[in-house]
Design a protein around this motif. Structure first.
Motif, PDB file in Angstrom:
ATOM      1  N   LEU A 216      -8.775   1.262   9.681  1.00  0.00           N
ATOM      2  CA  LEU A 216      -7.770   0.462   8.980  1.00  0.00           C
ATOM      3  C   LEU A 216      -7.126   1.252   7.847  1.00  0.00           C
ATOM      4  O   LEU A 216      -5.949   1.055   7.535  1.00  0.00           O
ATOM      5  CB  LEU A 216      -8.397  -0.815   8.429  1.00  0.00           C
ATOM      6  CG  LEU A 216      -8.819  -1.870   9.457  1.00  0.00           C
ATOM      7  CD1 LEU A 216      -9.583  -2.995   8.780  1.00  0.00           C
ATOM      8  CD2 LEU A 216      -7.587  -2.421  10.181  1.00  0.00           C
ATOM      9  N   LEU A 217      -7.902   2.123   7.214  1.00  0.00           N
ATOM     10  CA  LEU A 217      -7.393   2.905   6.078  1.00  0.00           C
ATOM     11  C   LEU A 217      -6.778   4.226   6.515  1.00  0.00           C
ATOM     12  O   LEU A 217      -6.354   5.009   5.666  1.00  0.00           O
ATOM     13  CB  LEU A 217      -8.522   3.167   5.076  1.00  0.00           C
ATOM     14  CG  LEU A 217      -9.259   1.938   4.538  1.00  0.00           C
ATOM     15  CD1 LEU A 217     -10.243   2.347   3.455  1.00  0.00           C
ATOM     16  CD2 LEU A 217      -8.284   0.912   3.999  1.00  0.00           C
ATOM     17  N   GLU A 218      -6.731   4.477   7.839  1.00  0.00           N
ATOM     18  CA  GLU A 218      -6.189   5.726   8.384  1.00  0.00           C
ATOM     19  C   GLU A 218      -6.881   6.946   7.774  1.00  0.00           C
ATOM     20  O   GLU A 218      -6.243   7.930   7.403  1.00  0.00           O
ATOM     21  CB  GLU A 218      -4.674   5.802   8.150  1.00  0.00           C
ATOM     22  CG  GLU A 218      -3.876   4.649   8.737  1.00  0.00           C
ATOM     23  CD  GLU A 218      -3.927   4.606  10.255  1.00  0.00           C
ATOM     24  OE1 GLU A 218      -4.337   5.602  10.863  1.00  0.00           O
ATOM     25  OE2 GLU A 218      -3.554   3.552  10.824  1.00  0.00           O
TER      26      GLU A 218
ATOM     27  N   ALA B 108      -4.183  -6.825   4.507  1.00  0.00           N
ATOM     28  CA  ALA B 108      -5.072  -6.865   3.343  1.00  0.00           C
ATOM     29  C   ALA B 108      -6.292  -7.735   3.627  1.00  0.00           C
ATOM     30  O   ALA B 108      -7.426  -7.382   3.266  1.00  0.00           O
ATOM     31  CB  ALA B 108      -4.310  -7.397   2.132  1.00  0.00           C
ATOM     32  N   GLU B 109      -6.076  -8.880   4.290  1.00  0.00           N
ATOM     33  CA  GLU B 109      -7.216  -9.724   4.653  1.00  0.00           C
ATOM     34  C   GLU B 109      -8.143  -8.984   5.618  1.00  0.00           C
ATOM     35  O   GLU B 109      -9.383  -9.031   5.469  1.00  0.00           O
ATOM     36  CB  GLU B 109      -6.716 -11.014   5.294  1.00  0.00           C
ATOM     37  CG  GLU B 109      -7.855 -11.928   5.723  1.00  0.00           C
ATOM     38  CD  GLU B 109      -7.395 -13.064   6.613  1.00  0.00           C
ATOM     39  OE1 GLU B 109      -8.144 -14.047   6.748  1.00  0.00           O
ATOM     40  OE2 GLU B 109      -6.285 -12.968   7.186  1.00  0.00           O
TER      41      GLU B 109
ATOM     42  N   ARG C  14      -4.928   1.851  -0.394  1.00  0.00           N
ATOM     43  CA  ARG C  14      -4.837   2.919   0.596  1.00  0.00           C
ATOM     44  C   ARG C  14      -4.379   2.367   1.947  1.00  0.00           C
ATOM     45  O   ARG C  14      -3.523   2.952   2.600  1.00  0.00           O
ATOM     46  CB  ARG C  14      -6.177   3.617   0.740  1.00  0.00           C
ATOM     47  CG  ARG C  14      -6.178   4.587   1.928  1.00  0.00           C
ATOM     48  CD  ARG C  14      -7.223   5.618   1.870  1.00  0.00           C
ATOM     49  NE  ARG C  14      -7.018   6.568   2.962  1.00  0.00           N
ATOM     50  CZ  ARG C  14      -7.306   7.835   2.903  1.00  0.00           C
ATOM     51  NH1 ARG C  14      -7.769   8.341   1.787  1.00  0.00           N
ATOM     52  NH2 ARG C  14      -7.106   8.627   3.939  1.00  0.00           N
ATOM     53  N   GLY C  15      -4.965   1.263   2.371  1.00  0.00           N
ATOM     54  CA  GLY C  15      -4.576   0.693   3.650  1.00  0.00           C
ATOM     55  C   GLY C  15      -3.121   0.283   3.689  1.00  0.00           C
ATOM     56  O   GLY C  15      -2.413   0.525   4.672  1.00  0.00           O
ATOM     57  N   LEU C  16      -2.640  -0.334   2.613  1.00  0.00           N
ATOM     58  CA  LEU C  16      -1.257  -0.791   2.574  1.00  0.00           C
ATOM     59  C   LEU C  16      -0.262   0.366   2.489  1.00  0.00           C
ATOM     60  O   LEU C  16       0.895   0.224   2.877  1.00  0.00           O
ATOM     61  CB  LEU C  16      -1.058  -1.732   1.386  1.00  0.00           C
ATOM     62  CG  LEU C  16      -1.821  -3.050   1.479  1.00  0.00           C
ATOM     63  CD1 LEU C  16      -1.731  -3.819   0.168  1.00  0.00           C
ATOM     64  CD2 LEU C  16      -1.304  -3.906   2.620  1.00  0.00           C
ATOM     65  N   GLU C  17      -0.719   1.502   1.984  1.00  0.00           N
ATOM     66  CA  GLU C  17       0.170   2.655   1.881  1.00  0.00           C
ATOM     67  C   GLU C  17       0.105   3.564   3.095  1.00  0.00           C
ATOM     68  O   GLU C  17       1.071   4.259   3.405  1.00  0.00           O
ATOM     69  CB  GLU C  17      -0.180   3.462   0.623  1.00  0.00           C
ATOM     70  CG  GLU C  17       0.164   2.749  -0.675  1.00  0.00           C
ATOM     71  CD  GLU C  17      -0.354   3.501  -1.892  1.00  0.00           C
ATOM     72  OE1 GLU C  17      -1.099   4.493  -1.693  1.00  0.00           O
ATOM     73  OE2 GLU C  17      -0.037   3.102  -3.020  1.00  0.00           O
ATOM     74  N   GLU C  18      -1.024   3.556   3.819  1.00  0.00           N
ATOM     75  CA  GLU C  18      -1.219   4.541   4.876  1.00  0.00           C
ATOM     76  C   GLU C  18      -1.258   3.948   6.284  1.00  0.00           C
ATOM     77  O   GLU C  18      -1.091   4.692   7.250  1.00  0.00           O
ATOM     78  CB  GLU C  18      -2.541   5.309   4.639  1.00  0.00           C
ATOM     79  CG  GLU C  18      -2.628   6.018   3.297  1.00  0.00           C
ATOM     80  CD  GLU C  18      -1.649   7.174   3.189  1.00  0.00           C
ATOM     81  OE1 GLU C  18      -1.215   7.683   4.237  1.00  0.00           O
ATOM     82  OE2 GLU C  18      -1.317   7.557   2.051  1.00  0.00           O
ATOM     83  N   ASN C  19      -1.466   2.657   6.416  1.00  0.00           N
ATOM     84  CA  ASN C  19      -1.620   2.079   7.757  1.00  0.00           C
ATOM     85  C   ASN C  19      -0.326   2.240   8.559  1.00  0.00           C
ATOM     86  O   ASN C  19       0.752   1.815   8.123  1.00  0.00           O
ATOM     87  CB  ASN C  19      -1.988   0.602   7.640  1.00  0.00           C
ATOM     88  CG  ASN C  19      -2.287  -0.015   8.983  1.00  0.00           C
ATOM     89  OD1 ASN C  19      -1.403  -0.528   9.636  1.00  0.00           O
ATOM     90  ND2 ASN C  19      -3.550   0.048   9.399  1.00  0.00           N
TER      91      ASN C  19
END
Length: 520
Positions: free
Chosen positions: A263-265, A184-185, A38-43
């Motif tokens: 972070l996850l928006e 991600a970290e 989710r974070g990598l797709e929405e941030n």
């Protein structure tokens, strides 16, 4: 009596039903892998970095377009009327009017050759006495060529900007991958921090319940006249103190949840925005971890920031080769070949030759095709600035910039090695702390159990029991903290190795979809 039981049952139902509904509304725990995706797709910060990829592709297209054919066209008119006393013109004015039409196709080749093929036609009207064609049509078919022989010669020089654009696009991909790994970290660290906060809150609640049970027991003993009132008051004080600890732990948990949601928006309209954000249980210490040699080898081979800096050095090499070429004199081979045709020619002699007649445009084209009229040119053009100081300075500067890029690569390699060593140390020491905390917890459990037996026999007091309760909660907190630090150390280690996305089954791609779910 039955009515009282029925009323009590209804009250119990009314009080339990909202709690049950609230429990049903609680969403299932958020897994770490789900949080990462989710974070990598929405941030938004990462999405902004991803836009640099299509920008870079457009820059490559711009440089490729420099070698596309170029069509051009010209349409012009000019005229003049000049008073004259010469008998060479019919009337008191010299009149001239010309219409020019032309089309051309040009192209620059990777060798440096610039070529242009043009077809031009003109229509001329004049009252000059010598003019026999009225109007006069002329057509030209011309091929112009210019080939650099020294400066700007060869594909290695002419494609400099294109190759630099390709390198910049690759650098943008590594920049994006590096930011994705760092995000991600950051998500992993925030996730484990939230898991820590949940565990601390659970332990603080458990500690408070232990104090409440002790208070209930002391109250019963006080009413039976077994213990003095001070035992009850001491237990009440402990309950109040542990209430404050619960409130503080809940605040820390809510703060950690807000950090992860940011972070996850997760915004206000998201199902997880308002309710508690639950995590899965902390992973244990049986996770795979590399040794120092393997970790360093992988980091130096695959870290995206290192790859980006290596591309920077390659770009400096391209620029250095270009500037080396620019120090040469400019020596160009120029050539031109053309055929032309006229819409008529001198016809007869005497009175017939003095007659004016209209020219025919199509005849000028026909004459051009026959090649009776032609022109050609070939030559060399040399240019060389005296001293050539600017080109020499640019070449030296390119050399300095390459050395600068090499130093930065060496410095970055040292930084990477330090990061790997530090994170691996954090993992190893975290593992040792977990094992020590487990032993401490086991001892504290036994000690508290023994002290509770002594309390039942009247051989202990509230102060000692509360102290041992604090010890066991402290032991469990130590284990939680050590386990969280161990997992956070692993997150930092795999990021330092440049492998944290692959570790969670997230595969970076090189085209429009930059991240994809990997296979479990």
């Amino acid at each position: 009596m039955p009515r009282l039981l029925l009323l009590a049952g209804l009250c119990l139902l009314l009080t339990v039903a909202p709690v049950a509904a609230e429990e049903e509304a609680v969403l299932p725990p958020l897994s770490l892998r789900e949080a990462l995706f989710r974070g990598l797709e929405e941030n938004f910060d990462l999405l902004a970095e991803r836009v640099n990829l299509p920008i870079g592709r457009e820059d490559v297209t711009v440089e490729e377009a420099r070698f596309d054919p170029l069509a051009d066209a010209v349409l012009s008119m000019e005229g003049e009327r000049t008073p004259t006393a010469s008998g060479s013109y019919v009337g008191p004015y010299a009149r001239r009017r010309e219409l020019l039409v032309g089309v051309g196709l040009g192209k620059v080749f990777e060798t440096g050759l610039a070529a242009r093929l043009a077809l031009e036609s003109s229509r001329l009207q004049s009252n000059a006495d010598a003019a026999r064609l009225d109007p006069e049509y002329r057509s030209y078919l011309v091929l112009d060529l210019r080939q650099p022989l020294l400066r700007d010669a060869g594909a290695e020089v002419t494609t400099t900007e294109l190759r630099l654009a390709d390198q910049q696009l690759e650098q943008a991909r590594f920049d994006y991958l590096d930011q994705a790994q760092r995000l991600a970290e950051e998500i992993e660290l925030a996730y484990f921090e939230l898991a820590r906060a949940h565990e601390i809150l659970r332990l603080r609640i458990e500690s408070r319940e232990l104090a409440r049970e002790l208070l209930l027991g002391n109250n019963a003993k006080f009413e039976a006249g077994i213990v003095p009132i001070t035992e009850v008051q001491e237990a009440e004080t402990a309950v109040a103190a542990r209430d404050e600890q619960v409130v503080s732990a809940r605040q820390q948990m809510e703060t950690a949840a807000h950090r992860l949601k940011d972070l996850l928006e997760i915004t206000y309209n998201d199902p997880r925005a308002s309710g508690p954000l639950l995590t899965e249980p902390l992973p244990g210490t049986d996770q795979v971890r590399p040794d120092l040699e393997a970790a360093l080898a992988l980091a130096l081979d695959s870290r995206p920031d290192l790859e980006r800096q290596r591309l920077e050095i390659a770009s400096r090499d391209i620029r250095l080769a270009y500037q080396r070429n620019q120090r040469l004199p400019r020596l160009d081979l120029e050539a031109s070949l053309g055929v032309n045709g006229l819409s008529g020619e001198a016809d007869g002699s005497g009175a017939l030759a003095a007659r004016r007649y209209e020219g025919d445009y199509w005849r000028s084209l026909d004459e051009t095709g026959q090649g009776d009229g032609y022109e050609w040119y070939a030559g060399l053009r040399l240019e060389y600035p005296l001293g050539n100081r600017a080109a020499d300075a640019r070449y030296r500067r390119a050399g300095h910039e390459k050395r600068q890029a090499l130093y930065r690569l060496k410095g970055l390699e040292t930084t990477v090695e330090t990061e790997v060593r530090n994170t691996l140390t954090a993992v190893e020491r975290g593992l040792e702390r977990v094992r020590v905390a487990e032993r401490f917890q086991g001892l504290a459990d036994v000690t508290l159990s023994q002290e509770m037996e002594r309390l039942g026999e009247g051989l202990s007091d509230t102060f000692r029991v509360l102290d041992f309760q604090d010890d066991i909660i402290e032991a469990r907190l130590r284990k939680v903290n050590a386990l969280v630090d161990f997992n956070q150390g692993l997150a930092g280690l795999y990021r330092a190795m440049g492998a944290n996305l692959e570790r969670h089954g997230i595969l970076p791609l090189s085209e429009d979809k930059e991240l994809a779910h990997g296979q479990d």
